[in-house]
Write a protein that holds these residues in place. Structure first.
Motif, PDB file in Angstrom:
ATOM      1  N   ASP A 412       0.858  -1.188   0.000  1.00  0.00           N
ATOM      2  CA  ASP A 412       0.000   0.000   0.000  1.00  0.00           C
ATOM      3  C   ASP A 412       0.892   1.235   0.000  1.00  0.00           C
ATOM      4  O   ASP A 412       1.695   1.448   0.918  1.00  0.00           O
ATOM      5  N   ARG A 413       0.752   2.057  -1.029  1.00  0.00           N
ATOM      6  CA  ARG A 413       1.615   3.237  -1.166  1.00  0.00           C
ATOM      7  C   ARG A 413       1.408   4.244  -0.044  1.00  0.00           C
ATOM      8  O   ARG A 413       2.270   5.087   0.202  1.00  0.00           O
ATOM      9  N   THR A 414       0.268   4.174   0.625  1.00  0.00           N
ATOM     10  CA  THR A 414       0.009   5.136   1.703  1.00  0.00           C
ATOM     11  C   THR A 414       0.657   4.729   3.019  1.00  0.00           C
ATOM     12  O   THR A 414       0.565   5.470   4.002  1.00  0.00           O
ATOM     13  N   ARG A 531       7.353  -7.844  -6.986  1.00  0.00           N
ATOM     14  CA  ARG A 531       6.239  -7.412  -7.812  1.00  0.00           C
ATOM     15  C   ARG A 531       6.207  -5.879  -7.828  1.00  0.00           C
ATOM     16  O   ARG A 531       6.690  -5.228  -6.887  1.00  0.00           O
ATOM     17  N   PRO A 532       5.620  -5.292  -8.870  1.00  0.00           N
ATOM     18  CA  PRO A 532       5.561  -3.821  -8.900  1.00  0.00           C
ATOM     19  C   PRO A 532       4.851  -3.216  -7.700  1.00  0.00           C
ATOM     20  O   PRO A 532       5.194  -2.115  -7.254  1.00  0.00           O
ATOM     21  N   HIS A 567      -2.666 -10.618  -3.097  1.00  0.00           N
ATOM     22  CA  HIS A 567      -1.418 -11.383  -3.221  1.00  0.00           C
ATOM     23  C   HIS A 567      -1.356 -12.406  -2.091  1.00  0.00           C
ATOM     24  O   HIS A 567      -0.639 -12.219  -1.096  1.00  0.00           O
ATOM     25  N   PRO A 568      -2.107 -13.503  -2.204  1.00  0.00           N
ATOM     26  CA  PRO A 568      -2.140 -14.475  -1.100  1.00  0.00           C
ATOM     27  C   PRO A 568      -0.802 -15.136  -0.835  1.00  0.00           C
ATOM     28  O   PRO A 568      -0.448 -15.386   0.316  1.00  0.00           O
ATOM     29  N   GLU A 569      -0.023 -15.437  -1.896  1.00  0.00           N
ATOM     30  CA  GLU A 569       1.269 -16.082  -1.673  1.00  0.00           C
ATOM     31  C   GLU A 569       2.221 -15.152  -0.929  1.00  0.00           C
ATOM     32  O   GLU A 569       2.967 -15.582  -0.035  1.00  0.00           O
TER      33      GLU A 569
END
Length: 755
Positions: A412-414, A531-532, A567-569
Motif C-alpha cells: 500500500d503506497r500510503t 512485484r511492482p 497477493h495471497p502467496e
C-alpha cells in the motif's frame, strides 16, 4: 442529576474507578476471571439432589410429629418413669399435685421434645435444607424465607402450644405475676405478653440465619441522601500503600486525590504502578518520577503516543490482573462445580505458553477471541506492561489506526512504515538461516541446511561489498544464478581482504544452475515479493529505517496488514517471515520485563519446523504467540502433532473435523470418570401363581418381566472425544484449555463466548 448551567463542566465522578479498584480479586486457577470472583464451595460427587433432600426432610418432620403425638396423648407406656425416679413420690400419689410437679412435667416434656427435634433434624438433614434454601440465598430472598419459616415455627410453639415449650414457659414464670385472681382480662393480657416473649425467642435464630440486621442496615444506607453519607474509608490500593511503605506519603496523597476526583482511569493506575516498580528496581529514577507525578498527576509517565486509553473497547478488561474476559464457562454437568457459570479470562501468564485457535471461517475466532486478546495487549502497552504485534489481512476489523503506534501495510503506497526483510540482524549467517526457514521451511523436498548455505554464500559477500544486505530484486537475481550479477559481485569482492567469502562465492558460481540447485526454488518463492506493487518496500539502503521486531523492548502497538486478497502467496510468505523474526528476536532480547506477543489472525501456511521449535523457547523469553487457523490441514502433516504439543493453550471452535478433533483429544489425554451400567435380566418364575402373574403382566405390557443389575465403576475416558469436538460444540462456544508459564493447568472445558 440536575441540569448544569451552560459552560460549566460536569462534576467528576470517581465512583466507577473506585468501585473497580476496590473490587476483590482472589487468587484462582488459570482461566478464571478474577475480578469479583467468588469461589464456589466444592460440591462432592455424592451431593444429595433437591428432590431427595426435601423428601427426607418432610419425612423426618412427619415422623417427629408422630412420635410427639404418641407421647403427648400418653400412648407411650411408662413415659414418666425417669421423671418419677428423681422426684418425690408424694407428687404423683395425690389427686391434686403441687405446682412444682406440673413444672417438672413441663420441663420433662420439653426435654423430650428437644431430643426428638434434634434426632429427626439429624436424620432429615434439616441443616442442609436451611443452608441451601435460606442462608445461601441472596438478600432480600434470604431474609424473607427465614421470616416465613420463623413465623410458622413461632406460631406453632408460642400460640398453638406445640411441643410443650409454652407450658414450660408458663411453668417457670412466677405464679403470682402470671395469674391475677378475680381479673381474667389482666391474666389474658399477661399470658399474651408471655407468648410475645416466647415468639421473639423463637424468631431470634431465624433472624440470625436470615441476616435481618444486615438487610436493615443496607436499606437504611440506601435511603440516606448521598450528601449526608460519611466518606467511605479508602480500600486497599486506593491510597497507594506501596508508595507509603517507602515513605512517599506526598506522592501517595497526590495520586489518591487524582483517583477520588475522577481524573484517573484504570490505564493511568496500571501505568503509574508499573513506573513505580521501575523506581523500586532503580532508585535513581525517583526524582524524575516524583517531579512527573507532582506536575502532571494522573498523566504522569505517559505512553510515548500520549494516549491514556483506546478509542473504544469491545471487551471487558481488568488491568490490575492483566486479564481480558472472553466469556464464561458453560453450566453443564462435565464442567467442575468451581468453574460453572464463572467468567473465562486470558492473561500474559497463559499467553506466555502460546495459544492455538482452530475453527472454520464464521465460527467467531476473530471477533470473540483474537480481537479481545489484541485489545487487552494494546491496553497493557499503554500501561507500559506489554508489546503487541498484530498481523492480519488488510480490512480485518482489528481496531482503528489510532489504536496503534505503527501501522505497516506492505503493498500500500500510503503506508508510512516499511518492514525489514532480514529482521534487523547484521549477521549474514543468521539472516541466511532465517530466510531459509521462511522460503523453504514448508517444502519437504528442500534441505534447509543447503538452502541456508546458498543464502549465506550470497549474503556474506554482498554485505562485504555494499555494507548492506541485498534488496528483494537483487537477492532474487543472485539466487537465479544470473551470470552477470554473480560475476559483477565476484569482481567487486577483494579476494585478499575477504578470502573466505571469495571462496564461498566461487562455490556458489559453480553450483548455480546445476540440477538440484535449491537457489532456483528459493528465487521462485522470493518472486512473490518481487512485484511492482511492492516496489519501494523492504528497502535495505542506508537511508531506510524499516521497522524491525527487535524494537519490542519498548511498549509498542504494531499492526501489519497483509495483502491476502490481492497477493495471497506474498501474504503467506510475510506471515512466515514475521513469525520467524519474532521468535528469533525474542530469544536474543536483553530486556525481558515487557511481555511481547505476536498475534497472527490467519496463520495459514505460516507454520514451519523451525517456528515450531522456536515456540517452545518463547516461555523463557516472556513472550508468546497467538495462532489462528481455519483448519489443521493448513499445517504440514508432519508438523500437526508437534505444533499442538508446542503450545500450552488450545481453543477448538465448532465446525472442526473429526480427525482434527482426534488430535486435540490425544493432546488433552484422559481422565477417570464414574460410569453406571444397567443390565436387564429376565426373571424366570418357578411357582405356578408367579408364572401366571408374569404372563398376565407380559400380555398387558408386551415386555417380559425383568430385573435391573446396576454396576458402578471407575473407567478412564478421553476428556473430549473426536466426535464430541466435531459435532457437540454449540455455535458461539469453544472448548478451551489453558496452561500457565508456571505449569498450572486448566482442563479443556466448554466456554460460552457470548456471555
Amino acid at each position: 442529576m440536575p441540569a448544569m448551567p451552560p459552560g460549566v463542566p460536569p462534576k467528576p465522578d470517581a465512583s466507577a474507578f473506585l468501585t473497580w479498584l476496590r473490587t476483590p480479586r482472589p487468587e484462582a486457577t488459570p482461566g478464571l476471571w478474577r475480578f469479583g470472583y467468588r469461589p464456589r464451595a466444592q460440591e462432592s460427587a455424592g451431593r444429595v439432589s433437591d428432590r431427595a433432600l426435601l423428601t427426607g426432610a418432610v419425612g423426618a418432620l412427619l415422623a417427629a410429629l408422630l412420635v410427639w403425638s404418641l407421647w403427648n396423648n400418653n400412648l407411650v407406656p411408662h413415659k414418666r418413669i425417669l421423671l418419677e425416679l428423681v422426684t418425690p413420690s408424694d407428687w404423683w400419689s395425690s389427686l391434686d399435685p403441687p405446682r412444682a410437679a406440673l413444672t417438672a412435667v413441663a420441663v420433662y416434656d420439653s426435654l423430650f421434645a428437644t431430643l426428638v427435634l434434634y434426632y429427626f433434624a439429624r436424620v432429615g438433614n434439616w441443616k442442609e435444607v436451611v443452608r441451601r434454601y435460606v442462608t445461601d440465598r441472596p438478600q432480600p430472598s434470604r431474609a424473607l424465607r427465614a421470616a416465613v419459616l420463623g413465623a410458622l415455627i413461632a406460631w406453632l410453639v408460642a400460640w398453638r402450644g406445640l411441643l410443650s415449650y409454652y407450658t414450660l414457659a408458663a411453668g417457670v414464670t412466677p405464679h403470682d405475676w402470671l395469674w391475677v385472681p378475680g381479673d381474667p382480662h389482666a391474666t389474658i393480657h399477661r399470658l399474651n405478653i408471655l407468648k410475645t416473649v416466647l415468639t421473639l425467642l423463637a424468631l431470634y435464630p431465624f433472624a440470625v440465619a436470615g441476616n435481618w440486621l444486615g438487610l436493615l442496615r443496607g436499606m437504611q444506607r440506601a435511603r440516606t441522601p448521598a450528601e449526608s453519607r460519611e466518606p467511605a474509608a479508602p480500600a486497599t490500593g486506593t491510597d497507594w500503600p506501596e508508595l507509603r511503605d517507602h515513605g512517599q506519603n506526598a506522592l501517595a496523597e497526590r495520586l489518591t486525590d487524582e483517583g477520588r476526583t475522577g481524573r484517573m482511569n484504570d490505564v493511568d493506575y496500571a501505568r503509574i504502578r508499573r513506573a513505580w516498580s521501575s523506581v523500586v528496581a532503580d532508585p535513581g529514577r525517583l526524582n524524575a518520577f516524583s517531579s512527573a507525578v507532582f506536575s502532571e498527576g494522573a498523566r504522569a509517565c505517559l505512553h510515548p503516543s500520549g494516549q491514556r486509553d483506546l478509542p473504544f473497547r469491545t471487551a471487558t478488561h481488568d488491568l490490575l490482573t492483566s486479564q481480558v474476559r472472553i466469556g464464561r464457562y458453560a453450566d453443564v454437568e462435565r464442567t467442575p462445580p468451581a468453574h460453572r457459570a464463572a467468567g473465562v479470562a486470558v492473561e500474559p501468564a497463559t499467553l506466555g505458553t502460546s495459544l492455538l485457535v482452530v475453527g472454520p471461517s464464521g465460527s467467531g475466532k476473530t471477533d470473540r477471541l483474537v480481537r479481545p486478546v489484541a485489545e487487552s495487549l494494546a491496553l497493557q502497552a499503554l500501561a507500559g506492561q506489554a508489546a503487541l504485534v498484530m498481523v492480519c489481512a488488510a480490512g480485518t476489523p482489528m481496531g482503528a489506526d489510532q489504536a496503534y503506534d505503527i501501522v505497516i501495510k506492505p503493498g500500500d503506497r500510503t503506508s508510512e512504515y516499511d518492514l525489514d526483510l532480514y529482521g534487523g540482524t547484521d549477521d549474514p549467517d543468521e539472516a541466511a538461516a532465517l530466510l531459509a526457514d521462511v522460503l523453504a521451511g514448508d517444502w519437504a523436498e528442500v534441505d534447509l541446511r543447503r538452502a541456508g548455505t546458498v543464502l549465506a554464500q550470497l549474503l556474506g559477500p554482498f554485505q562485504a561489498v555494499h555494507g548492506r544486505f541485498p534488496s528483494v530484486p537483487e537477492l532474487r537475481e543472485l539466487l537465479d544464478g544470473e551470470p552477470s550479477a554473480l560475476n559483477r559481485l565476484k569482481e567487486m569482492l577483494d579476494p585478499h581482504a575477504h578470502s573466505l567469502l571469495h571462496r564461498e562465492l566461487e562455490a556458489r558460481v559453480r553450483q548455480a544452475g546445476v540440477p538440484g540447485d535449491p537457489g532456483i526454488m528459493l528465487a521462485d518463492r522470493l518472486g512473490c515479493l518481487d512485484r511492482p506493487v511492492f516496489t519501494g518496500f523492504f528497502d535495505t539502503s542506508a537511508d531506510a529505517q524499516p521497522f524491525t521486531l527487535r524494537s519490542l523492548d519498548h511498549p509498542l502497538r504494531v499492526r501489519i496488514d497483509l495483502p491476502e486478497r490481492a497477493h495471497p502467496e506474498a501474504a503467506q510468505l510475510l506471515a512466515r517471515l514475521l513469525l520467524a523474526q519474532f521468535a528469533a528476536s525474542m530469544a536474543t532480547r536483553p530486556d525481558r520485563s515487557l511481555f511481547a506477543c505476536l498475534v497472527l489472525d490467519d496463520a495459514t501456511h505460516a507454520i514451519t519446523a523451525g517456528s515450531v521449535r522456536a515456540l517452545r523457547r518463547l516461555r523463557e523469553s516472556h513472550a508468546g504467540v497467538v495462532l489462528s487457523l481455519r483448519a489443521l490441514g493448513d499445517v504440514p502433516e508432519h508438523l500437526r502433532q508437534p505444533l499442538i504439543a508446542a503450545v500450552g493453550c488450545h481453543a477448538a471452535f465448532p465446525g472442526i473435523t473429526t480427525w482434527e478433533g482426534a488430535l486435540f483429544a490425544q493432546a488433552w489425554g484422559t481422565e477417570w470418570v464414574e460410569t453406571t451400567e444397567v443390565a436387564k435380566h429376565t426373571v424366570f418364575a418357578d411357582q405356578p401363581l408367579t408364572r401366571l402373574i408374569h404372563a398376565v403382566r407380559k400380555l398387558g405390557t408386551g415386555k417380559p418381566v425383568t430385573t435391573d443389575a446396576v454396576t458402578v465403576r471407575q473407567v478412564e475416558r478421553e476428556r473430549w472425544s473426536a466426535s464430541e469436538l466435531a459435532h457437540g460444540v454449540p455455535a458461539g462456544h469453544a472448548v478451551l484449555s489453558l496452561t500457565s508459564v508456571r505449569g498450572e493447568h486448566a482442563p479443556p472445558l466448554l466456554v460460552d463466548l457470548r456471555g
